[in-house]
Design a protein around this motif. Structure first.
Motif, PDB file in Angstrom:
ATOM      1  N   ALA A  29       7.315   9.569   3.339  1.00 14.62           N
ATOM      2  CA  ALA A  29       6.648  10.840   3.027  1.00 14.62           C
ATOM      3  C   ALA A  29       7.577  11.753   2.234  1.00 14.62           C
ATOM      4  CB  ALA A  29       6.189  11.525   4.311  1.00 14.62           C
ATOM      5  N   ALA A  30       8.850  11.790   2.619  1.00 11.48           N
ATOM      6  CA  ALA A  30       9.807  12.623   1.889  1.00 11.48           C
ATOM      7  C   ALA A  30       9.933  12.133   0.448  1.00 11.48           C
ATOM      8  CB  ALA A  30      11.168  12.583   2.583  1.00 11.48           C
ATOM      9  N   HIS A  31       9.982  10.817   0.279  1.00 10.47           N
ATOM     10  CA  HIS A  31      10.072  10.222  -1.055  1.00 10.47           C
ATOM     11  C   HIS A  31       8.822  10.544  -1.865  1.00 10.47           C
ATOM     12  CE1 HIS A  31      10.508   7.009  -4.094  1.00 10.47           C
ATOM     13  NE2 HIS A  31      11.795   7.093  -3.823  1.00 10.47           N
ATOM     14  N   THR A  32       7.668  10.468  -1.228  1.00 13.56           N
ATOM     15  CA  THR A  32       6.411  10.794  -1.904  1.00 13.56           C
ATOM     16  C   THR A  32       6.410  12.248  -2.364  1.00 13.56           C
ATOM     17  OG1 THR A  32       5.262   9.212  -0.472  1.00 13.56           O
ATOM     18  CG2 THR A  32       3.901  10.792  -1.672  1.00 13.56           C
ATOM     19  N   ALA A  33       6.814  13.152  -1.483  1.00 14.47           N
ATOM     20  CA  ALA A  33       6.822  14.584  -1.821  1.00 14.47           C
ATOM     21  C   ALA A  33       7.780  14.851  -2.979  1.00 14.47           C
ATOM     22  CB  ALA A  33       7.214  15.409  -0.587  1.00 14.47           C
ATOM     23  N   ARG A  34       8.947  14.239  -2.932  1.00 15.50           N
ATOM     24  CA  ARG A  34       9.911  14.472  -4.010  1.00 15.50           C
ATOM     25  C   ARG A  34       9.400  13.910  -5.328  1.00 15.50           C
ATOM     26  NH1 ARG A  34      13.893  13.076  -0.135  1.00 15.50           N
ATOM     27  NH2 ARG A  34      14.539  14.980   0.944  1.00 15.50           N
ATOM     28  N   GLY A  35       8.702  12.781  -5.275  1.00 19.05           N
ATOM     29  CA  GLY A  35       8.128  12.217  -6.493  1.00 19.05           C
ATOM     30  C   GLY A  35       7.062  13.131  -7.083  1.00 19.05           C
ATOM     31  N   ILE A  36       6.247  13.723  -6.213  1.00  9.87           N
ATOM     32  CA  ILE A  36       5.231  14.674  -6.678  1.00  9.87           C
ATOM     33  C   ILE A  36       5.909  15.893  -7.302  1.00  9.87           C
ATOM     34  CG2 ILE A  36       3.462  16.309  -5.872  1.00  9.87           C
ATOM     35  CD1 ILE A  36       2.710  14.173  -3.724  1.00  9.87           C
ATOM     36  N   ALA A  37       6.915  16.423  -6.622  1.00  8.73           N
ATOM     37  CA  ALA A  37       7.607  17.620  -7.116  1.00  8.73           C
ATOM     38  C   ALA A  37       8.249  17.351  -8.474  1.00  8.73           C
ATOM     39  CB  ALA A  37       8.658  18.077  -6.097  1.00  8.73           C
ATOM     40  N   LEU A  97      -4.618  15.498  -3.204  1.00  5.81           N
ATOM     41  CA  LEU A  97      -4.424  16.170  -4.492  1.00  5.81           C
ATOM     42  C   LEU A  97      -5.750  16.818  -4.865  1.00  5.81           C
ATOM     43  CD1 LEU A  97      -2.971  12.886  -5.295  1.00  5.81           C
ATOM     44  CD2 LEU A  97      -1.628  14.736  -6.266  1.00  5.81           C
ATOM     45  N   SER A  98      -5.730  18.098  -5.242  1.00  2.00           N
ATOM     46  CA  SER A  98      -7.004  18.773  -5.497  1.00  2.00           C
ATOM     47  C   SER A  98      -6.969  19.669  -6.724  1.00  2.00           C
ATOM     48  CB  SER A  98      -7.407  19.602  -4.269  1.00  2.00           C
ATOM     49  OG  SER A  98      -6.543  20.705  -4.114  1.00  2.00           O
ATOM     50  N   ASN A  99      -8.157  19.836  -7.262  1.00  2.00           N
ATOM     51  CA  ASN A  99      -8.461  20.763  -8.354  1.00  2.00           C
ATOM     52  C   ASN A  99      -9.705  21.536  -7.948  1.00  2.00           C
ATOM     53  OD1 ASN A  99      -6.567  20.379 -10.462  1.00  2.00           O
ATOM     54  ND2 ASN A  99      -7.555  18.440 -11.043  1.00  2.00           N
ATOM     55  N   ALA A 129      -0.490  10.876 -10.474  1.00  2.00           N
ATOM     56  CA  ALA A 129      -1.589  11.844 -10.445  1.00  2.00           C
ATOM     57  C   ALA A 129      -1.093  13.284 -10.415  1.00  2.00           C
ATOM     58  CB  ALA A 129      -2.482  11.580  -9.223  1.00  2.00           C
ATOM     59  N   ALA A 130       0.100  13.500  -9.879  1.00  2.00           N
ATOM     60  CA  ALA A 130       0.567  14.859  -9.573  1.00  2.00           C
ATOM     61  C   ALA A 130       0.434  15.850 -10.727  1.00  2.00           C
ATOM     62  CB  ALA A 130       1.991  14.814  -9.049  1.00  2.00           C
ATOM     63  N   PRO A 131       0.788  15.486 -11.969  1.00  2.00           N
ATOM     64  CA  PRO A 131       0.721  16.483 -13.042  1.00  2.00           C
ATOM     65  C   PRO A 131      -0.695  16.953 -13.350  1.00  2.00           C
ATOM     66  CG  PRO A 131       2.012  14.560 -13.710  1.00  2.00           C
ATOM     67  CD  PRO A 131       1.318  14.197 -12.438  1.00  2.00           C
ATOM     68  N   LEU A 132      -1.694  16.240 -12.847  1.00  2.00           N
ATOM     69  CA  LEU A 132      -3.081  16.537 -13.204  1.00  2.00           C
ATOM     70  C   LEU A 132      -3.804  17.382 -12.161  1.00  2.00           C
ATOM     71  CD1 LEU A 132      -3.871  12.953 -14.475  1.00  2.00           C
ATOM     72  CD2 LEU A 132      -3.537  14.979 -15.894  1.00  2.00           C
ATOM     73  N   PHE A 133      -3.112  17.771 -11.102  1.00  2.00           N
ATOM     74  CA  PHE A 133      -3.779  18.506 -10.021  1.00  2.00           C
ATOM     75  C   PHE A 133      -3.066  19.814  -9.712  1.00  2.00           C
ATOM     76  CE2 PHE A 133      -5.408  14.281  -9.663  1.00  2.00           C
ATOM     77  CZ  PHE A 133      -6.713  14.462  -9.260  1.00  2.00           C
ATOM     78  N   SER A 192       0.836  -1.205   0.000  1.00  2.00           N
ATOM     79  CA  SER A 192       0.000   0.000   0.000  1.00  2.00           C
ATOM     80  C   SER A 192       0.871   1.254   0.000  1.00  2.00           C
ATOM     81  CB  SER A 192      -0.962  -0.004   1.189  1.00  2.00           C
ATOM     82  OG  SER A 192      -0.266  -0.044   2.409  1.00  2.00           O
ATOM     83  N   ALA A 193       1.985   1.237   0.715  1.00  2.00           N
ATOM     84  CA  ALA A 193       2.873   2.407   0.729  1.00  2.00           C
ATOM     85  C   ALA A 193       3.564   2.580  -0.620  1.00  2.00           C
ATOM     86  CB  ALA A 193       3.901   2.279   1.847  1.00  2.00           C
ATOM     87  N   VAL A 194       4.008   1.479  -1.198  1.00  2.00           N
ATOM     88  CA  VAL A 194       4.675   1.539  -2.505  1.00  2.00           C
ATOM     89  C   VAL A 194       3.710   2.059  -3.566  1.00  2.00           C
ATOM     90  CG1 VAL A 194       5.724   0.142  -4.327  1.00  2.00           C
ATOM     91  CG2 VAL A 194       6.320  -0.275  -1.922  1.00  2.00           C
ATOM     92  N   LEU A 195       2.476   1.564  -3.532  1.00  2.00           N
ATOM     93  CA  LEU A 195       1.484   2.025  -4.504  1.00  2.00           C
ATOM     94  C   LEU A 195       1.105   3.481  -4.260  1.00  2.00           C
ATOM     95  CD1 LEU A 195      -0.841  -1.096  -4.667  1.00  2.00           C
ATOM     96  CD2 LEU A 195       0.629  -0.235  -6.495  1.00  2.00           C
ATOM     97  N   ALA A 196       0.989   3.885  -3.001  1.00  2.00           N
ATOM     98  CA  ALA A 196       0.627   5.273  -2.707  1.00  2.00           C
ATOM     99  C   ALA A 196       1.659   6.223  -3.316  1.00  2.00           C
ATOM    100  CB  ALA A 196       0.512   5.485  -1.200  1.00  2.00           C
ATOM    101  N   MET A 197       2.928   5.891  -3.165  1.00  2.00           N
ATOM    102  CA  MET A 197       3.980   6.726  -3.756  1.00  2.00           C
ATOM    103  C   MET A 197       3.836   6.782  -5.269  1.00  2.00           C
ATOM    104  SD  MET A 197       7.508   6.034  -1.639  1.00  2.00           S
ATOM    105  CE  MET A 197       7.252   4.351  -1.077  1.00  2.00           C
ATOM    106  N   LYS A 198       3.626   5.620  -5.861  1.00  2.00           N
ATOM    107  CA  LYS A 198       3.522   5.541  -7.320  1.00  2.00           C
ATOM    108  C   LYS A 198       2.295   6.306  -7.827  1.00  2.00           C
ATOM    109  CE  LYS A 198       4.931   3.850 -11.248  1.00  2.00           C
ATOM    110  NZ  LYS A 198       6.269   4.244 -11.757  1.00  2.00           N
ATOM    111  N   PHE A 199       1.153   6.079  -7.192  1.00  2.00           N
ATOM    112  CA  PHE A 199      -0.081   6.743  -7.632  1.00  2.00           C
ATOM    113  C   PHE A 199       0.032   8.264  -7.460  1.00  2.00           C
ATOM    114  CE2 PHE A 199      -2.785   2.723  -6.525  1.00  2.00           C
ATOM    115  CZ  PHE A 199      -2.334   2.112  -7.683  1.00  2.00           C
ATOM    116  N   ALA A 200       0.643   8.698  -6.356  1.00  2.00           N
ATOM    117  CA  ALA A 200       0.795  10.141  -6.131  1.00  2.00           C
ATOM    118  C   ALA A 200       1.616  10.762  -7.256  1.00  2.00           C
ATOM    119  CB  ALA A 200       1.456  10.391  -4.779  1.00  2.00           C
ATOM    120  N   GLU A 201       2.650  10.068  -7.650  1.00  2.00           N
ATOM    121  CA  GLU A 201       3.514  10.573  -8.714  1.00  2.00           C
ATOM    122  C   GLU A 201       2.760  10.602 -10.051  1.00  2.00           C
ATOM    123  OE1 GLU A 201       7.306   8.564  -8.680  1.00  2.00           O
ATOM    124  OE2 GLU A 201       7.578   9.021 -10.812  1.00  2.00           O
TER     125      GLU A 201
END
Lengths: 247, 247, 247, 247
Positions: free
Chosen positions: A145-153, A201-203, A120-124, A109-118
């Protein structure tokens, strides 16, 4: 035909949980439980795959010994730096029949959360990360969390998105949390929790929330077993369990 | 150079919201607002892309007229069946320069939630879907929730997973909800809500939750604008906005 | 001065957890661990308070023996009916110095969720309950969810509220869940979960969610210890831990 | 017999929403819509209750004029300090037949979340607050979140609880957020959101979450109408809508 599996660091907390999970899996056979001082080279011809949950000071030598022995390696031990990874990559380039996975997190679930966040990020327009852990943790935010944030960025940067909107002018206590490459990260420390993360993630008019809750160590086992079953078919070095998920 | 956009059904609720969103976008230019009785063929050479939020009885004729006019089509109107889709596909095969998207849902968070649920499903022992909508809705569950459940079921089947564990023997009131291809779906109807979905996926010790909240019609606009910007580069017929997301 | 505590059913799962919790509490002293066959009467003059996590067939006799022995009773064993409760109430009326608590749930978060849902219910147009449990549970919905729904329904009735709005006409699979006194209840059964509940209450433009997650048996201990520390000051019979919470 | 209601500040955003809500309520009659320059004294004998959503510079004079006119006052305008409240209290002490409510927040879910958090706080080892708002907000954290945190801190202090456990030593970016009287508060700023709050309370093995989502201004109306219906029966000054909720 079952896969013959050895566990390195079998006496540790993660090692014990792994031993139990392998014994409970019908398609896997536990052929060796090693701990400090045991000879990894002896696994040649005995084990197909070895799982390493040892310590940072031992894991690199273990992996090289496993490669020499022709045993595929699934490694959950932390402490790997770029130099050490380079040496494993080089070693594997001379053993085209052996695969190795080095992964900081086996909770699917953590691995997927990171992947999905990355993904989705360009769309929000906006994205922030909240993580919750037990209060004995000494560092904040969590590595996940740091890895997730960097992936989003990074995903936002690749898509050409600019900074997120934020009119905050008055925040005397630092309620806006840590700014990691432009993505705000918030850390909660609470009795009774284990490891939890919420990515928002929001629009205009919509909010997507990806939440992962790890209640105990058993949460790592589906990911470990998936890696054990996959590693033989993936020669070379793979970093991160998402490399095996074929998403 | 901006994209010239026409809106069909411009007087309806979705049409009005679309008109406003196009006018607010710097890279798009609203060149025509059509409603019942207006001539779609007149858009030839005027509009690059047309957005259709009309009614089931009008949308198919609109799309064929747009293809004839060489105008790319983004269609949010419902009511398409396989025969109608086949006729559009055939028509487009003779106009290799025109693209069309027909999509039941333009909320990015809802589209991504469906996609992520399907991707994650093979990796989890259990999965269920909860949707929440306003109490004026006459059918349960929602089309999005049903689609999500079927996507999960299909992904599990492809991965060779069997039925999910469930020891329920006593459930006189039907609290376990609707069983859709083996995936349980639950529908809540509540004042003040619009369209919300939670997908729960779990393994021993871990829970992954994908939640989407649509607060109002504006939530569809980022998806509509993304489609308007993408459709010219995707000749032929695309079904569902996820076909444009390159996940 | 510490409170002297005995545990009845000390060999069971809840009993063992209780023994450990009492031993870890500085203001409590474990003076006896009893199991089947041990003599409850012998606790007279030895224990101030006894905690009963035995079995339905034994608990009533235990409580009467504790009252005779002048030992306050904290009871988590299920299976009590109105007749049995009446007999305890009558017995306690003749022993004004002894208190007894009989409670179906010692998880503070669950007890509070029920209480808060009941308090909030008259102020909201809509309310529904979703519960999630492990897939070995044979009945749906859970006792806690049913109790929560009935509390909401009763509070609405007292406030003169009519039925909640719901236009559902088409629901072939039963996605709307169980209707309990007009409050819809939904039950999910998922690997890895323990006991979880979400209560949703909404008005135009707003949603209040009360969520409780019990990850393991230790979640009952703060409530058990609170009861052990409170029971001596509450003579007579109290039903439900919320009676001790002074909300 | 319906209640005669006047709205002060009727041309503002909250005023307009209030006018619409009163017109839609069967038991209320809108008798006057006042704005800047209109004479409040003229409401004597015309209105039973007046709702004030004006501006900080006008509201105090309005309230005194309403008291003189014998009209009950429901006030949502901000900017009141202790001195101004004292003057209203004193004035009301000479008009025993008039009631006034001054409340910073009329969203029932937010008011209840604050109240429930305060009630629950003494029973949990850890508590933290997360708030989410639109990105045009200039201050962090929100007033509601700060009020919630202070209520938790005060309730813990009254119960004799010490500091919450927190081993954080390394937090270079400030991910742990703002420390308000020992309660950590985290603020997210995201496109598309309005006003949202999550309060987390935990013990070993359990987590209680109280979440409130306000999607739009209509969320204040149930609270405003409840106040309009209640104020005549509550002479004197009441601060905060929870004073009318009889929880």
């Amino acid at each position: 035909m079952s896969i013959a599996v050895a566990v390195l660091g079998a006496a540790g907390r993660m090692g014990q949980t792994t031993v139990a999970a392998i014994e409970a899996a019908e398609d896997l056979e536990l052929v060796a439980s090693l701990d400090m001082g045991d000879d990894v080279a002896a696994l040649a011809g005995v084990a197909d795959v070895a799982v390493d949950f040892t310590v940072p000071s031992a894991t690199e030598a273990n992996v090289h010994a496993l490669i020499d022995a022709g045993v595929h390696a699934v490694v959950g031990t932390t402490g790997w730096d770029e130099d050490a990874l380079g040496r494993v990559r080089e070693h594997l380039s001379r053993r085209a029949d052996v695969g190795a996975l080095i992964a900081p997190n086996f909770a699917l679930s953590a691995v997927l959360a990171m992947k999905f966040a990355e993904m989705a990020a360009p769309l929000f327009a906006s994205a922030e990360v909240v993580e919750l852990h037990h209060p004995r943790k000494v560092d904040a935010p969590s590595g996940t969390a740091a890895h997730t944030a960097r992936g989003i960025a990074a995903a936002r940067a690749r898509a050409g998105l600019g900074p997120m909107p934020d009119a905050t002018e008055i925040d005397p206590g630092g309620a806006r949390g840590a700014d990691m490459d432009g993505v705000h990260v918030h850390a909660l420390r609470m009795t009774g929790l284990v490891a939890h993360e919420q990515v928002f993630l929001s629009n205009p008019g919509e909010l997507l929330t990806i939440r992962t809750d790890s209640f105990d160590r058993s949460s790592f086992m589906p990911g470990v077993l998936l890696a054990v079953r996959t590693v033989a078919g993936r020669p070379g070095l793979t970093l991160g369990l998402d490399g095996y998920l074929d998403l």
